[in-house]
Design a protein around this motif. Structure first.
Motif, mmCIF file in Angstrom:
data_model
loop_
_atom_site.group_PDB
_atom_site.id
_atom_site.type_symbol
_atom_site.label_atom_id
_atom_site.label_comp_id
_atom_site.label_asym_id
_atom_site.label_seq_id
_atom_site.Cartn_x
_atom_site.Cartn_y
_atom_site.Cartn_z
ATOM 1 N N ASN A 49 0.846 -1.193 0.000
ATOM 2 C CA ASN A 49 0.000 0.000 0.000
ATOM 3 C C ASN A 49 0.880 1.241 0.000
ATOM 4 O OD1 ASN A 49 -2.665 -1.112 0.067
ATOM 5 N ND2 ASN A 49 -2.324 -1.706 2.189
ATOM 6 N N PRO A 50 0.758 2.101 -1.013
ATOM 7 C CA PRO A 50 -0.129 1.964 -2.167
ATOM 8 C C PRO A 50 0.430 0.977 -3.190
ATOM 9 C CG PRO A 50 1.191 3.936 -2.397
ATOM 10 C CD PRO A 50 1.524 3.373 -1.045
ATOM 11 N N PRO A 51 -0.413 0.507 -4.114
ATOM 12 C CA PRO A 51 0.067 -0.393 -5.173
ATOM 13 C C PRO A 51 0.937 0.366 -6.171
ATOM 14 C CG PRO A 51 -2.240 0.159 -5.501
ATOM 15 C CD PRO A 51 -1.864 0.745 -4.183
ATOM 16 N N PHE A 52 1.577 -0.378 -7.070
ATOM 17 C CA PHE A 52 2.504 0.222 -8.027
ATOM 18 C C PHE A 52 1.829 0.543 -9.358
ATOM 19 C CE2 PHE A 52 5.199 -2.284 -5.192
ATOM 20 C CZ PHE A 52 6.170 -1.359 -4.858
ATOM 21 N N VAL A 83 3.039 -4.181 -14.275
ATOM 22 C CA VAL A 83 3.272 -4.972 -13.065
ATOM 23 C C VAL A 83 1.971 -5.589 -12.545
ATOM 24 C CG1 VAL A 83 3.019 -2.924 -11.606
ATOM 25 C CG2 VAL A 83 4.331 -4.907 -10.777
ATOM 26 N N MET A 84 2.087 -6.803 -12.029
ATOM 27 C CA MET A 84 0.951 -7.503 -11.449
ATOM 28 C C MET A 84 0.948 -7.251 -9.940
ATOM 29 S SD MET A 84 1.190 -11.098 -13.575
ATOM 30 C CE MET A 84 -0.331 -11.748 -12.876
ATOM 31 N N ASN A 125 -10.173 -4.347 -2.829
ATOM 32 C CA ASN A 125 -8.977 -4.019 -3.612
ATOM 33 C C ASN A 125 -9.206 -2.812 -4.510
ATOM 34 O OD1 ASN A 125 -6.569 -6.127 -3.388
ATOM 35 N ND2 ASN A 125 -8.484 -7.224 -3.058
ATOM 36 N N PHE A 126 -10.424 -2.668 -5.019
ATOM 37 C CA PHE A 126 -10.724 -1.479 -5.819
ATOM 38 C C PHE A 126 -10.552 -0.212 -4.987
ATOM 39 C CE2 PHE A 126 -13.885 1.762 -6.921
ATOM 40 C CZ PHE A 126 -13.424 2.122 -8.182
ATOM 41 N N MET A 137 -5.838 -1.227 -11.620
ATOM 42 C CA MET A 137 -6.102 -2.497 -10.943
ATOM 43 C C MET A 137 -6.265 -3.583 -12.000
ATOM 44 S SD MET A 137 -9.261 -3.422 -8.378
ATOM 45 C CE MET A 137 -9.847 -5.116 -8.203
ATOM 46 N N GLY A 138 -5.291 -4.465 -12.078
ATOM 47 C CA GLY A 138 -5.331 -5.535 -13.072
ATOM 48 C C GLY A 138 -6.329 -6.616 -12.688
#
Length: 253
Positions: A49-52, A83-84, A125-126, A137-138
């Protein structure tokens, strides 16, 4: 292989994902760069957190090489990394000091057992992405999981409809469309008319050119004579196509 036996136009191939997410190190990314690939989407970032955001491999990755015995690139490459970001498998936020193992694919989250679990995990996750840094968001999952459990597909479609109707600044786009926006960003008011996002490609937009599908059982000297299956709309080759023998002529390298 995709061009010759899948009849996919070469100009429509932009990115790559390594089988089983097993990275091939500098050799893999040098090959992608040489063949003109725009992006790769094989590198998994640990739950953060936060995502990349997607990043260029011209510089070092902003996260550690994640996974057992992974062979991440160590040199500069002219390829973008989609990135995942790992999913948080929890249905709601937990404590900051709580140790949680993320999931690279939705269907690899053992905590997701019911449609309600899936809906709640997706929502959690959203919010992580939307309320922190808006990193894309993949939606990483295997189609077979949805086919085997149609109730999960129903939950996914319900969640997508809900999010897209609730937020007027959220869009469902492809990876290449994400990169197009990163190259020429526009604000939410301009996103509706963003040229790269107006392109659509569905089964209704594309006429089928496959008159007859072939299920070929083929062997290859390079695979020790073991028979493999190749599904193609073209005439079956004599041997299973492989590295150095894309035409399936049985050539050994």
């Amino acid at each position: 292989m995709m061009v010759r036996w899948g009849n996919v136009p070469a100009d429509d191939i932009y990115g790559s994902r390594a089988p089983l997410l097993r990275l091939g190190g500098n050799r893999q990314f040098t090959a992608l760069e040489r063949e003109g690939f725009v992006y790769d989407s094989s590198m998994v970032a640990p739950l953060t957190n936060p995502p990349f955001w997607p990043y260029p491999l011209a510089f070092s990755a902003p996260h550690r090489c994640h996974g057992n015995f992974q062979n991440c690139p160590t040199r500069s490459h002219s390829v973008m990394e989609m990135v995942m970001n790992e999913f948080d498998p929890r249905e709601e936020p937990g404590y900051d000091d709580e140790t949680v193992s993320g999931c690279a694919m939705l269907d690899s989250c053992s905590q997701i057992r019911t449609p309600d679990n899936l809906y709640n995990v997706l929502t959690h996750n959203f919010i992580r992405h939307y309320e922190q840094n808006r990193a894309p968001m993949g939606m990483f999952l295997h189609a077979a999981w949805l086919k085997k459990q149609p109730e999960m597909l129903d939950a996914l479609l319900f969640w997508l409809d809900e999010v897209l109707s609730t937020y007027d600044d959220v869009y469902l786009v492809t990876m290449s469309q994400v990169l197009a926006w990163m190259q020429s960003p526009v604000d939410s008011s301009g996103a509706v008319k963003f040229p790269a996002w107006k392109q659509k490609c569905t089964a209704l937009d594309t006429e089928s050119t496959c008159v007859s599908s072939q299920n070929c059982q083929l062997s290859s000297p390079q695979l020790g004579g073991i028979k493999q299956r190749l599904q193609t709309c073209n005439t079956c080759p004599s041997f299973y196509p492989w590295v150095g023998d894309v035409a399936g002529q049985g050539v050994q390298v």
